[in-house]
Design a protein around this motif. Structure first.
Motif, mmCIF file in Angstrom:
data_model
loop_
_atom_site.group_PDB
_atom_site.id
_atom_site.type_symbol
_atom_site.label_atom_id
_atom_site.label_comp_id
_atom_site.label_asym_id
_atom_site.label_seq_id
_atom_site.Cartn_x
_atom_site.Cartn_y
_atom_site.Cartn_z
ATOM 1 N N LEU B 35 3.649 -12.962 -3.857
ATOM 2 C CA LEU B 35 3.487 -11.523 -3.640
ATOM 3 C C LEU B 35 4.820 -10.806 -3.800
ATOM 4 O O LEU B 35 4.903 -9.724 -4.381
ATOM 5 C CB LEU B 35 2.886 -11.274 -2.247
ATOM 6 N N TYR B 36 5.873 -11.454 -3.294
ATOM 7 C CA TYR B 36 7.208 -10.860 -3.390
ATOM 8 C C TYR B 36 7.590 -10.633 -4.852
ATOM 9 O O TYR B 36 8.052 -9.561 -5.231
ATOM 10 C CB TYR B 36 8.217 -11.768 -2.698
ATOM 11 N N PHE B 37 7.363 -11.655 -5.687
ATOM 12 C CA PHE B 37 7.744 -11.510 -7.092
ATOM 13 C C PHE B 37 6.897 -10.442 -7.785
ATOM 14 O O PHE B 37 7.385 -9.700 -8.629
ATOM 15 C CB PHE B 37 7.647 -12.848 -7.824
ATOM 16 N N PHE B 38 5.634 -10.362 -7.390
ATOM 17 C CA PHE B 38 4.800 -9.293 -7.927
ATOM 18 C C PHE B 38 5.401 -7.933 -7.578
ATOM 19 O O PHE B 38 5.521 -7.046 -8.427
ATOM 20 C CB PHE B 38 3.376 -9.409 -7.374
ATOM 21 N N LEU B 39 5.792 -7.794 -6.300
ATOM 22 C CA LEU B 39 6.326 -6.508 -5.851
ATOM 23 C C LEU B 39 7.674 -6.210 -6.497
ATOM 24 O O LEU B 39 7.959 -5.065 -6.861
ATOM 25 C CB LEU B 39 6.441 -6.504 -4.323
ATOM 26 N N VAL B 40 8.509 -7.240 -6.645
ATOM 27 C CA VAL B 40 9.791 -7.037 -7.321
ATOM 28 C C VAL B 40 9.525 -6.586 -8.757
ATOM 29 O O VAL B 40 10.145 -5.643 -9.263
ATOM 30 C CB VAL B 40 10.646 -8.324 -7.289
ATOM 31 N N GLY B 41 8.544 -7.238 -9.397
ATOM 32 C CA GLY B 41 8.181 -6.853 -10.756
ATOM 33 C C GLY B 41 7.739 -5.396 -10.820
ATOM 34 O O GLY B 41 8.182 -4.633 -11.677
ATOM 35 N N MET B 42 6.896 -5.014 -9.853
ATOM 36 C CA MET B 42 6.426 -3.626 -9.800
ATOM 37 C C MET B 42 7.611 -2.662 -9.683
ATOM 38 O O MET B 42 7.670 -1.635 -10.367
ATOM 39 C CB MET B 42 5.502 -3.456 -8.591
ATOM 40 N N THR B 43 8.570 -3.013 -8.805
ATOM 41 C CA THR B 43 9.722 -2.138 -8.595
ATOM 42 C C THR B 43 10.564 -2.036 -9.860
ATOM 43 O O THR B 43 10.981 -0.938 -10.259
ATOM 44 C CB THR B 43 10.582 -2.677 -7.438
ATOM 45 N N VAL B 44 10.799 -3.182 -10.506
ATOM 46 C CA VAL B 44 11.636 -3.178 -11.711
ATOM 47 C C VAL B 44 10.953 -2.366 -12.811
ATOM 48 O O VAL B 44 11.582 -1.508 -13.448
ATOM 49 C CB VAL B 44 11.924 -4.625 -12.159
ATOM 50 N N VAL B 45 9.658 -2.591 -13.001
ATOM 51 C CA VAL B 45 8.944 -1.848 -14.035
ATOM 52 C C VAL B 45 8.966 -0.350 -13.715
ATOM 53 O O VAL B 45 9.255 0.494 -14.578
ATOM 54 C CB VAL B 45 7.488 -2.358 -14.173
#
Lengths: 560, 347
Positions: B35-45
């Motif tokens: 979930l963390y990596f998903f959220l980090v991905g969301m933030t970066v995008v």
């Protein structure tokens, strides 16, 4: 007249400074003597009083931040004793939140600008406005008293039963300070609401108001409805300490979680009290320097109101790990996701305001760009924390510290500085040094990221907040963070210096140096005490740069 | 540039011993990290998108190349797009986060239970087998472990970052958290809720061990009396046996088999007897009177420590019959030495 020749007038160039003169009479020199300031009812003078006081408290709060970062340079608790460290972060939090962030934009820029922006002579209740400032000063003085007498170490959150039964510091003094400062905020909010409802100039309909006014209106609603709950929570803490009424004491049938509910019922909306007026500033700045009406004015205006309304129903997201029922956690998580949407709308609307604009990059715009980047990070990391399962690992760590500072410093403080630089010519009639101010904006931006980006990583590693000492494997990131704080300190001190310098030596600004459309820019700088010589009649929409062109065209004709 | 060898050694050691990502040492950790990596991905995008828009427009429409602004009112279609897409992403995050939350906070039925008491500024772990630890916790790997936690004073929060679990430890009520360690090793325990002067000293270590090592450890470090045995002594010394003895004339309800059962109170309310209920009934009996009994039990508020309460709860859990109770009763009535331990009744 062809469109091109009209538009040539809109080109944003600083008006020729040699021809600009300081008006003979304005609100600053209208009356002399200390008493004329201390007993003033003029919203502009009160705004300046507030500006001086919050700047003072900002640097005190900032000094504590510096001390915190200095202690955290090494893993060992070697600079100060644990109790002292605990007082550092408590004083940093109390001063920055209650004495700087909450009053920052509304009480200074809002006070100065709201009446002018809607075409009024003053706020609805000038004496209550002055009373607000006195209450703020009493609150601030009591905070300083608590500090000088030995400090407080409850944390700014006053968590019971720690604050009620287990600490021997000046909790009641600090609580009283916050209680009183809270009323300053309630009165300011009340004044804004009444003024915006009742004192708009003829033709100034709700949807012709600048978005800054909308944002402050939404924040005012939060101040008026939320702050009394904080007052109640604070009074209960004081009563529990003084006479042991037991509301929060489980052995007497009380509930310690009740305090969390009451406290966050205010303190969550409080972050919107802090950020909304900042968002208002960004709308003004971005529109002005891209020479364009804000994209989707109505959506931006209503998103402020939506944030204010939803903001009241998300408080329990501070308590996901505290044993609230799983189902209430679900509801609050869902509502938290919803409150994130209006912020996303605003960011995209601002970005698209730039599209097909004619963009220049003066200092306020640089700060506004900083805001957009940092607030995007701050807002999206808030989604991490609103997501239930993720919150378990991240809450109470440096991740939340970083998130909060990205929103409050990266967002709010950058917006405040954007606003101060934007309206400084209006408030003082003088320009500051453009290269220096741009430099300080860039320095702040770099220093800020260097300070708080490592804290996200520290938080995911699990480093708890409010730790005086920490395991050695966290040191490298903490060293980076402290290094960043040093740069940030320079970035925040520079404006103090060149803005003070500009008061005497700055170039004379003239009435509309940015060629902005707001009513405040159509009057002299600094304004007259009564703002307008005659009641303005508004027959144009907000951010109507074509109206401004026509106005200038007419002026030229008249003069010529 | 010349760097002295000592300095060089210091820097490499310092950098090599620094951490950038926590270990994944529990079954839940990979789920949390996903979930963390998903959220980090969301933030970066999201950040890149905003960055491209702001920088792109700034370059394309800067004053020198685009001197005349074109006024645009807005676009309902565009605005609907950036309302609905973020909303959809946030709702996915909500559902994902909720699933993780339920996974972390709902223990499997077969988990073993360890009690944790938080107090300024230490963690006390009490194993049912009589192992007592301070600022340490030994657990086996490959087996779900539930912690039943309570604070003796202020709010604390029990956090094991490498397991991605954390729960507030609150005065006056039990809170629970569970995990299943997957990798033998030692991991930090932090108190993450600010709790006063030595908040940052309220730390400890979890030692996750292979089942064999764990069995060895339990045998070597037991105090000799289990929590239930301590509870039995306390039960006798507090004279609980006078009423709760299961005889036909007893003035209190029989406690045999009460744990886990459903009780009807005089108020008509139905309750399930769990740890929290037993604790509340001892401290605040007048609110928890079983139907058919008189409200005569005195409160034990302030007379039994949280550790004592845990012992009592553990004892009551093990009560299948009243045989032992009556035996205790018999011995104390016949003036034979009752198995009390002085000092067991803690303030």
């Amino acid at each position: 007249m062809s469109a091109a020749s009209i538009s040539s007038n809109t080109i944003l160039n600083l008006p020729d400074q040699r021809t600009a003169t300081m008006p003979k009479r304005h609100y600053i020199n209208n009356e002399d003597g200390l008493l004329s300031w201390l007993l003033t009812g003029d919203h502009k003078r009160i705004a300046l009083l507030y500006l001086i006081s919050i700047t003072f408290f900002f640097f005190i709060g900032g000094a504590f931040a510096g001390l915190i970062r200095l202690e955290l340079l090494t893993p060992q608790p070697d600079l100060v004793a644990s109790d002292t460290y605990n007082k550092f972060f408590t004083m940093h939090g109390i001063i920055m939140i209650f004495l700087f962030l909450v009053p920052s934009v509304p009480a200074t820029l809002g006070n100065f600008l709201i009446p002018i922006m809607i075409g009024a002579k003053d706020l609805a209740f000038p004496k209550i406005n002055l009373l607000s400032w006195y209450l703020y000063i009493i609150g601030g003085t009591l905070t300083l008293a608590a500090l000088v007498l030995g400090g407080v170490d409850t944390g700014w959150t006053f968590t019971t039963p720690l604050s009620t039964h287990y600490l021997n510091t000046h909790v009641v003094t600090a609580a009283t300070a916050i209680f009183i400062a809270g009323f300053a905020s309630i009165f300011t909010g009340l004044n804004f609401i009444v003024t915006i409802h009742r004192m708009r100039a003829p033709g100034m309909t709700w949807f012709r108001m600048p978005l800054f006014v909308w944002a402050n209106y939404a924040a005012s609603i939060l101040m008026v409805l939320g702050t009394p709950v904080l007052a109640i929570a604070i009074v209960l803490v004081a009563l529990e300490r003084l006479i042991g009424i037991g509301v929060f004491d489980p052995t007497k049938g009380g509930d310690p979680l009740l305090f969390q509910h009451l406290f966050w019922f205010y303190s969550h909306p409080a972050v919107y009290i802090m950020i909304l007026p900042g968002m208002g500033v960004i709308s003004e700045v971005i529109s002005t320097f891209s020479r364009k009406r804000v994209f989707g004015y109505t959506a931006v205006a209503f998103s402020s109101v939506a944030i204010a309304v939803f903001g009241f129903f998300v408080w329990a997201h501070h308590m996901f790990i505290m044993g609230v029922s799983n189902y209430s956690a679900l509801v609050f998580s869902l509502l938290t996701m919803l409150v994130a949407v209006p912020s996303a709308i605003k960011i995209f609307n601002w970005a698209f305001t730039l599209q097909k604009g004619s963009i220049t990059f003066e200092t306020p715009m640089i700060y506004a760009f900083g805001f957009m980047g940092l607030f995007t990070i701050g807002g999206l990391t808030g989604v991490f924390l609103g997501s239930l399962g993720m919150d378990i690992h991240l809450t109470e760590t440096y991740f939340i510290v970083a998130h909060f500072h990205y929103v409050m410093v990266g967002g709010m403080l950058m917006a405040f500085l954007a606003g101060i630089h934007f309206w400084w010519p209006k408030m003082t009639g003088r320009m500051y040094s453009e290269p220096l101010s741009k430099l300080s904006a860039v320095v702040s931006f770099i220093g800020f990221n260097l300070t708080f980006m490592p804290q996200f990583i520290l938080g995911y590693l699990g480093m708890p907040r409010r730790y005086h000492a920490y395991p050695p494997e966290f040191q490298v990131l903490n060293v980076l963070s402290t290094a960043g704080a040093t740069v940030l300190g320079v970035g925040f001190t520079l404006p103090l210096l060149y803005l003070a310098w500009s008061l005497k030596y700055g170039e004379i600004a003239g009435s509309n140096p940015w060629q902005a459309t707001g009513l405040e820019w159509q009057i002299q700088s600094p304004p007259l005490t009564e703002n307008f010589t005659e009641v303005p009649v508004i027959d144009y929409e907000a951010y109507d740069y074509e109206w401004l062109e026509r106005k200038h065209a007419n002026e030229v004709t008249t003069v010529g | 540039m010349h760097i002295s060898p000592v300095m060089w050694q210091f820097i490499t050691k310092w950098l090599a011993n620094s951490a950038l990502f926590p270990r994944e040492a529990s079954t839940v950790a990979p789920w949390a990290d996903a979930l963390y990596f998903f959220l980090v991905g969301m933030t970066v995008v999201g950040l890149i998108l905003v960055g491209i828009l702001v920088i792109g427009f700034s370059v394309r429409y800067r004053r020198s190349v685009h001197p005349v602004a074109t006024q645009i009112e807005g676009s309902t279609l565009l605005e609907a797009t950036w309302t609905i897409i973020p909303l959809a992403i946030f709702l996915v995050t909500f559902v994902w986060g909720a699933l993780l939350y339920f996974r972390i906070y709902n223990p499997p039925a077969n988990s073993m239970n360890i009690y944790v008491v938080g107090k300024q500024w230490m963690w006390k772990a009490e194993h049912p087998g009589g192992q007592h630890e301070i600022n340490a916790l030994h657990v086996p790997i490959g087996r779900p472990v539930q912690l039943t936690m309570i604070s003796q004073d202020v709010f604390h929060s029990f956090s094991i970052p490498d397991f991605r679990v954390k729960r507030e430890v609150i005065p006056g009520r039990y809170s629970t958290v569970w995990f299943e360690a997957t990798e033998a090793g030692t991991y930090h325990i932090f108190c993450t809720q600010y709790c006063g002067t030595k908040h940052s000293g309220m730390i400890g270590e979890v030692t996750a061990m292979t089942p064999e090592d764990y069995d060895k450890w339990t045998q070597e470090s037991t105090s000799g009396t289990s929590l239930a045995q301590n509870g039995e002594r306390l039960f006798a010394s507090m004279e609980c046996t006078a009423c709760h003895n299961g005889t036909s004339t007893a003035r209190g309800p029989s406690l045999a088999g009460v744990y886990g059962s459903k009780l009807t109170l005089v108020s008509g309310q139905q309750v399930v007897v769990n740890d929290a209920y037993l604790r509340d009934a001892i401290l605040n009996p007048s609110q928890h009177v079983t139907a058919g009994f008189a409200p005569i039990m005195p409160t034990y508020q302030g007379q039994i420590s949280e550790d004592g309460l845990i012992d009592l709860v553990e004892y009551i859990k093990t009560l299948d019959t009243n045989y032992r109770v009556q035996q205790t009763l018999g011995t104390s009535q016949s003036d034979l030495a009752a198995p009390t331990t002085p000092g067991m009744v803690k303030p």
